[in-house]
Design a protein around this motif. Structure first.
Motif, PDB file in Angstrom:
ATOM      1  N   ASP A 165       0.867  -1.180   0.000  1.00 13.77           N
ATOM      2  CA  ASP A 165       0.000   0.000   0.000  1.00 13.77           C
ATOM      3  C   ASP A 165       0.906   1.232   0.000  1.00 13.77           C
ATOM      4  O   ASP A 165       1.437   1.614   1.039  1.00 13.77           O
ATOM      5  CB  ASP A 165      -0.918  -0.001   1.222  1.00 13.77           C
ATOM      6  CG  ASP A 165      -1.922   1.150   1.203  1.00 13.77           C
ATOM      7  OD1 ASP A 165      -1.904   1.939   0.232  1.00 13.77           O
ATOM      8  OD2 ASP A 165      -2.708   1.266   2.170  1.00 13.77           O
ATOM      9  N   TRP A 166       1.076   1.827  -1.165  1.00 14.69           N
ATOM     10  CA  TRP A 166       2.007   2.950  -1.301  1.00 14.69           C
ATOM     11  C   TRP A 166       1.542   4.186  -0.536  1.00 14.69           C
ATOM     12  O   TRP A 166       2.328   5.095  -0.296  1.00 14.69           O
ATOM     13  CB  TRP A 166       2.203   3.296  -2.771  1.00 14.69           C
ATOM     14  CG  TRP A 166       2.845   2.188  -3.532  1.00 14.69           C
ATOM     15  CD1 TRP A 166       2.247   1.313  -4.382  1.00 14.69           C
ATOM     16  CD2 TRP A 166       4.227   1.806  -3.491  1.00 14.69           C
ATOM     17  NE1 TRP A 166       3.149   0.407  -4.878  1.00 14.69           N
ATOM     18  CE2 TRP A 166       4.386   0.695  -4.357  1.00 14.69           C
ATOM     19  CE3 TRP A 166       5.344   2.302  -2.816  1.00 14.69           C
ATOM     20  CZ2 TRP A 166       5.616   0.081  -4.541  1.00 14.69           C
ATOM     21  CZ3 TRP A 166       6.563   1.687  -3.012  1.00 14.69           C
ATOM     22  CH2 TRP A 166       6.692   0.587  -3.873  1.00 14.69           C
TER      23      TRP A 166
ATOM     24  N   THR B 232       4.260  -0.011   9.471  1.00 16.24           N
ATOM     25  CA  THR B 232       4.370  -0.520   8.104  1.00 16.24           C
ATOM     26  C   THR B 232       5.793  -0.349   7.609  1.00 16.24           C
ATOM     27  O   THR B 232       6.564   0.459   8.139  1.00 16.24           O
ATOM     28  CB  THR B 232       3.408   0.215   7.158  1.00 16.24           C
ATOM     29  OG1 THR B 232       3.745   1.614   7.146  1.00 16.24           O
ATOM     30  CG2 THR B 232       1.960   0.052   7.603  1.00 16.24           C
ATOM     31  N   ASP B 233       6.133  -1.098   6.546  1.00 19.91           N
ATOM     32  CA  ASP B 233       7.485  -1.006   6.004  1.00 19.91           C
ATOM     33  C   ASP B 233       7.519  -0.053   4.812  1.00 19.91           C
ATOM     34  O   ASP B 233       6.558   0.671   4.542  1.00 19.91           O
ATOM     35  CB  ASP B 233       8.006  -2.392   5.635  1.00 19.91           C
ATOM     36  CG  ASP B 233       7.166  -3.067   4.554  1.00 19.91           C
ATOM     37  OD1 ASP B 233       6.282  -2.397   3.978  1.00 19.91           O
ATOM     38  OD2 ASP B 233       7.399  -4.260   4.278  1.00 19.91           O
ATOM     39  N   ARG B 234       8.622  -0.067   4.070  1.00 22.45           N
ATOM     40  CA  ARG B 234       8.816   0.886   2.986  1.00 22.45           C
ATOM     41  C   ARG B 234       7.882   0.636   1.807  1.00 22.45           C
ATOM     42  O   ARG B 234       7.743   1.493   0.930  1.00 22.45           O
ATOM     43  CB  ARG B 234      10.264   0.851   2.511  1.00 22.45           C
ATOM     44  CG  ARG B 234      10.725  -0.524   2.043  1.00 22.45           C
ATOM     45  CD  ARG B 234      12.213  -0.535   1.768  1.00 22.45           C
ATOM     46  NE  ARG B 234      12.661  -1.860   1.364  1.00 22.45           N
ATOM     47  CZ  ARG B 234      12.626  -2.316   0.123  1.00 22.45           C
ATOM     48  NH1 ARG B 234      12.168  -1.542  -0.842  1.00 22.45           N
ATOM     49  NH2 ARG B 234      13.051  -3.529  -0.167  1.00 22.45           N
ATOM     50  N   LEU B 235       7.239  -0.540   1.776  1.00 19.90           N
ATOM     51  CA  LEU B 235       6.272  -0.835   0.720  1.00 19.90           C
ATOM     52  C   LEU B 235       4.828  -0.744   1.219  1.00 19.90           C
ATOM     53  O   LEU B 235       3.899  -1.090   0.491  1.00 19.90           O
ATOM     54  CB  LEU B 235       6.517  -2.230   0.141  1.00 19.90           C
ATOM     55  CG  LEU B 235       7.879  -2.455  -0.519  1.00 19.90           C
ATOM     56  CD1 LEU B 235       7.997  -3.888  -1.033  1.00 19.90           C
ATOM     57  CD2 LEU B 235       8.109  -1.473  -1.657  1.00 19.90           C
ATOM     58  N   GLY B 236       4.656  -0.305   2.446  1.00 19.03           N
ATOM     59  CA  GLY B 236       3.326  -0.183   3.009  1.00 19.03           C
ATOM     60  C   GLY B 236       2.751  -1.482   3.538  1.00 19.03           C
ATOM     61  O   GLY B 236       1.563  -1.542   3.860  1.00 19.03           O
ATOM     62  N   ARG B 237       3.561  -2.520   3.645  1.00 22.55           N
ATOM     63  CA  ARG B 237       3.085  -3.798   4.160  1.00 22.55           C
ATOM     64  C   ARG B 237       3.018  -3.767   5.686  1.00 22.55           C
ATOM     65  O   ARG B 237       3.846  -3.120   6.340  1.00 22.55           O
ATOM     66  CB  ARG B 237       3.990  -4.938   3.695  1.00 22.55           C
ATOM     67  CG  ARG B 237       4.015  -5.110   2.187  1.00 22.55           C
ATOM     68  CD  ARG B 237       5.056  -6.108   1.741  1.00 22.55           C
ATOM     69  NE  ARG B 237       6.407  -5.674   2.075  1.00 22.55           N
ATOM     70  CZ  ARG B 237       7.521  -6.263   1.630  1.00 22.55           C
ATOM     71  NH1 ARG B 237       7.420  -7.312   0.830  1.00 22.55           N
ATOM     72  NH2 ARG B 237       8.699  -5.806   1.989  1.00 22.55           N
TER      73      ARG B 237
END
Length: 274
Positions: free
Chosen positions: A41-42, A57-62
């Protein structure tokens, strides 16, 4: 019953509770989280811990919580599979080495000494370099790296059992060598290995996390504690939660397994002393 419960060290109970939670996370992660560990999720990248995302969340929105929970199955699976491989293969080599053939004993023990000359993680890296990265190859490499320790322990125990009175009695009754090995030597020589095997699970989890940290274990986007730590190493100043929570799970799993393994070892030794 109450006296037995009182004799259990207090530290065992939280360790058992924590390990039960980890087993539940490995067996049924969907009961602990409804989020998809691989969905990106950007619009929600690098969000701190909140009600919607307990671990951020991480850098990819996960969702880091979902990835940490789902990674439990992979990390525990690597540790358990590596231990099974090491115990089974080490037991076979140890039994063969303890047999009547002096030549076979010399060859197998020299082989284990060569393997012992390499640090376990370095030997696992060499094996993965040949077989390629992946969860299955990581478990196999770690298991082979632990093989010489179990083999030497099995050989020592088997030699002791072979000289015992009930084995001599079985020989006197003209029982076959195969029957003596399977029915008398293997069960009695295997007991010490089964006591120490849980400690190998903790070591396997750490080794598996190390290989995944180096990019040689679980392949993306599949979550694994070591790979999650690798993803967070350049973002700790901005998103500390990406590395802290997977790291805590690694520590918690190893500590809980070690505490319970030591307790089981003490109980087993106490029964043997009686």
């Amino acid at each position: 019953m109450r006296e037995r419960l009182r004799s259990v060290p207090p530290v065992v109970w939280p360790a058992a509770l924590l390990l039960s939670f980890l087993v539940l996370a490995a067996a049924a992660p969907h009961l602990l989280t409804t989020a998809d560990p691989t969905t990106t999720d950007w619009r929600s990248t690098l969000q701190p811990p909140s009600g919607a995302h307990p671990f951020g969340t991480d850098r990819l929105g996960r969702d880091v919580y979902a990835r940490t929970i789902y990674a439990t199955r992979t990390s525990l699976g690597i540790g358990m599979a590596a231990t099974v491989i090491g115990v089974v293969s080490g037991s076979v080599l140890g039994l063969l080495s303890s047999g009547p053939s002096k030549l076979l004993d010399a060859v197998l023990m020299r082989l284990t000494e060569i393997l012992l000359a390499f640090p376990g993680l370095l030997l696992a890296l060499v094996l993965i370099a040949v077989s390629g990265p992946g969860v299955a190859n990581s478990a196999l490499a770690i298991g082979v790296a632990s093989l010489p320790y179990y083999a030497r322990l099995m050989r020592a125990q088997a030699l002791v059992v072979r000289g015992s009175g009930y084995v001599e009695a079985a020989r006197t009754l003209r029982q076959s060598r195969w029957r003596i090995t399977v029915r008398h030597i293997l069960p009695n020589a295997l007991a010490p290995l089964l006591v120490l095997a849980p400690l190998g699970v903790g070591a396997g989890i750490v080794a598996g996390a190390g290989l995944s940290f180096l990019g040689l274990g679980a392949l993306p986007p599949n979550p694994e504690w070591g790979s999650m730590l690798a993803e967070s190493r350049n973002l700790l100043s901005r998103a500390w939660w990406m590395g802290v929570f997977p790291g805590l799970f690694v520590v918690a799993s190893v500590v809980s397994i070690t505490v319970l393994a030591r307790f089981w070892q003490a109980v087993t030794e106490g029964r043997a002393a009686r």
